[in-house]
Structures are given as C-alpha cells and as structure tokens.
Design a protein around this motif. Structure first.
Motif, mmCIF file in Angstrom:
data_model
loop_
_atom_site.group_PDB
_atom_site.id
_atom_site.type_symbol
_atom_site.label_atom_id
_atom_site.label_comp_id
_atom_site.label_asym_id
_atom_site.label_seq_id
_atom_site.Cartn_x
_atom_site.Cartn_y
_atom_site.Cartn_z
ATOM 1 N N TRP A 1 22.885 -13.409 -20.850
ATOM 2 C CA TRP A 1 23.184 -14.423 -19.211
ATOM 3 C C TRP A 1 24.425 -15.396 -20.101
ATOM 4 O O TRP A 1 23.380 -15.790 -21.009
ATOM 5 N N GLY A 2 25.083 -15.484 -19.482
ATOM 6 C CA GLY A 2 26.144 -16.371 -19.489
ATOM 7 C C GLY A 2 26.640 -16.407 -20.650
ATOM 8 O O GLY A 2 28.010 -17.436 -20.980
ATOM 9 N N GLY A 3 27.157 -14.895 -22.279
ATOM 10 C CA GLY A 3 27.734 -15.139 -22.670
ATOM 11 C C GLY A 3 27.650 -13.435 -22.781
ATOM 12 O O GLY A 3 27.203 -12.903 -22.316
ATOM 13 N N THR A 4 28.374 -13.535 -23.961
ATOM 14 C CA THR A 4 28.944 -12.132 -24.426
ATOM 15 C C THR A 4 27.923 -11.223 -25.000
ATOM 16 O O THR A 4 27.097 -11.770 -26.137
ATOM 17 N N ALA A 5 27.494 -10.149 -24.478
ATOM 18 C CA ALA A 5 25.846 -9.671 -24.573
ATOM 19 C C ALA A 5 26.657 -8.429 -25.940
ATOM 20 O O ALA A 5 27.617 -8.138 -26.437
ATOM 21 N N SER A 6 25.944 -8.441 -27.183
ATOM 22 C CA SER A 6 25.867 -7.114 -28.488
ATOM 23 C C SER A 6 24.801 -7.134 -29.021
ATOM 24 O O SER A 6 23.592 -7.903 -27.880
ATOM 25 N N SER A 7 24.645 -5.961 -29.532
ATOM 26 C CA SER A 7 23.315 -5.648 -30.375
ATOM 27 C C SER A 7 22.716 -6.517 -31.120
ATOM 28 O O SER A 7 21.715 -6.135 -31.267
ATOM 29 N N SER A 8 23.307 -7.488 -31.816
ATOM 30 C CA SER A 8 22.402 -8.518 -32.452
ATOM 31 C C SER A 8 22.218 -10.005 -32.215
ATOM 32 O O SER A 8 21.647 -10.452 -31.550
ATOM 33 N N LEU A 9 22.833 -9.618 -30.540
ATOM 34 C CA LEU A 9 22.608 -11.395 -29.394
ATOM 35 C C LEU A 9 22.530 -11.105 -27.963
ATOM 36 O O LEU A 9 23.776 -10.317 -27.363
ATOM 37 N N PHE A 10 21.347 -11.083 -27.556
ATOM 38 C CA PHE A 10 21.142 -10.486 -26.246
ATOM 39 C C PHE A 10 19.925 -11.240 -25.946
ATOM 40 O O PHE A 10 18.658 -11.671 -26.749
ATOM 41 N N ASP A 11 19.312 -11.529 -24.201
ATOM 42 C CA ASP A 11 18.903 -12.241 -23.696
ATOM 43 C C ASP A 11 17.610 -11.028 -23.410
ATOM 44 O O ASP A 11 16.284 -11.096 -23.372
ATOM 45 N N GLY A 12 17.897 -9.939 -23.763
ATOM 46 C CA GLY A 12 16.466 -8.162 -23.119
ATOM 47 C C GLY A 12 17.215 -6.802 -23.512
ATOM 48 O O GLY A 12 19.182 -7.248 -23.507
#
Length: 105
Positions: free
Chosen positions: A59-70
């Motif tokens: 949500w509201g940011g850059t998704a990565s395989s080490s930084l995600f909400d779901g």
C-alpha cells in the motif's frame, strides 16, 4: 461496506463480492518490474488475482519481495479492504510470467 463470510456445503469458506458494478479494473500481463495502481476515489475493497505466479503488494509504496504488505498465491484471488487514507497500491511478481488482475469496488 460489510462482507459476511460463510461456508459452502463442503465447509469451504466462500467470500462474496459486492452487489455492485466495479468502479475500475486493471489487467497487466507484463508485471515484470512493478505495476502501480492509483485507486478510484470511491474504492473501499479490491480483488487481486495472481495468474501463473504469486504477486506481492504494498500500500502506498514500492513493493518488493523483501518489502510488502501481502501476497496473493499463484492462481488465486484475494479480496482486500482498502486501508483508510490509501490512494494507491503497487504490485510486483514473485517470478517471471506472472499476470495481475485487479477489480475495485
């Protein structure tokens, strides 16, 4: 909007979808780096479908395989309420060939 979850005759949890026309839809067959979706102002719920490979979202940011909400496992859909104040969501594939479909309600 409140969704009531129930079980079918086989005991499987069934998630109903809203009884209204979708506000917006997104389909991306080339999600290799990332896909950002700016949500419709009236969106309160989204359905995320991961085709062929799993998809991470943030949500509201850059998704990565080490930084995600779901994460949505491959070949499944997930219905997710939009957190208050969020106006965008970003997706990234787990590995090559992932496809993404998003429905906004």
């Amino acid at each position: 909007m409140t969704l009531r979850f129930f079980r079918d005759d086989n005991g499987i949890v069934v998630t109903p979808v809203p009884k209204q026309v979708a506000l917006a839809v997104t389909y991306d067959a080339t999600i290799s780096s990332s896909t950002a979706v700016t949500l419709n102002a009236g969106t309160t719920l989204i359905e995320i479908t991961a085709i062929d490979k799993a998809i991470f979202y943030k949500w509201g940011g850059t998704a990565s395989s080490s930084l995600f909400d779901g994460i949505v496992p491959q070949n499944t859909s997930k219905i997710v309420p939009v957190p208050t104040g969020q106006t965008s969501i970003q997706f990234i594939e787990e590995s090559a060939t992932a496809k993404l479909a998003v429905v906004e309600w």
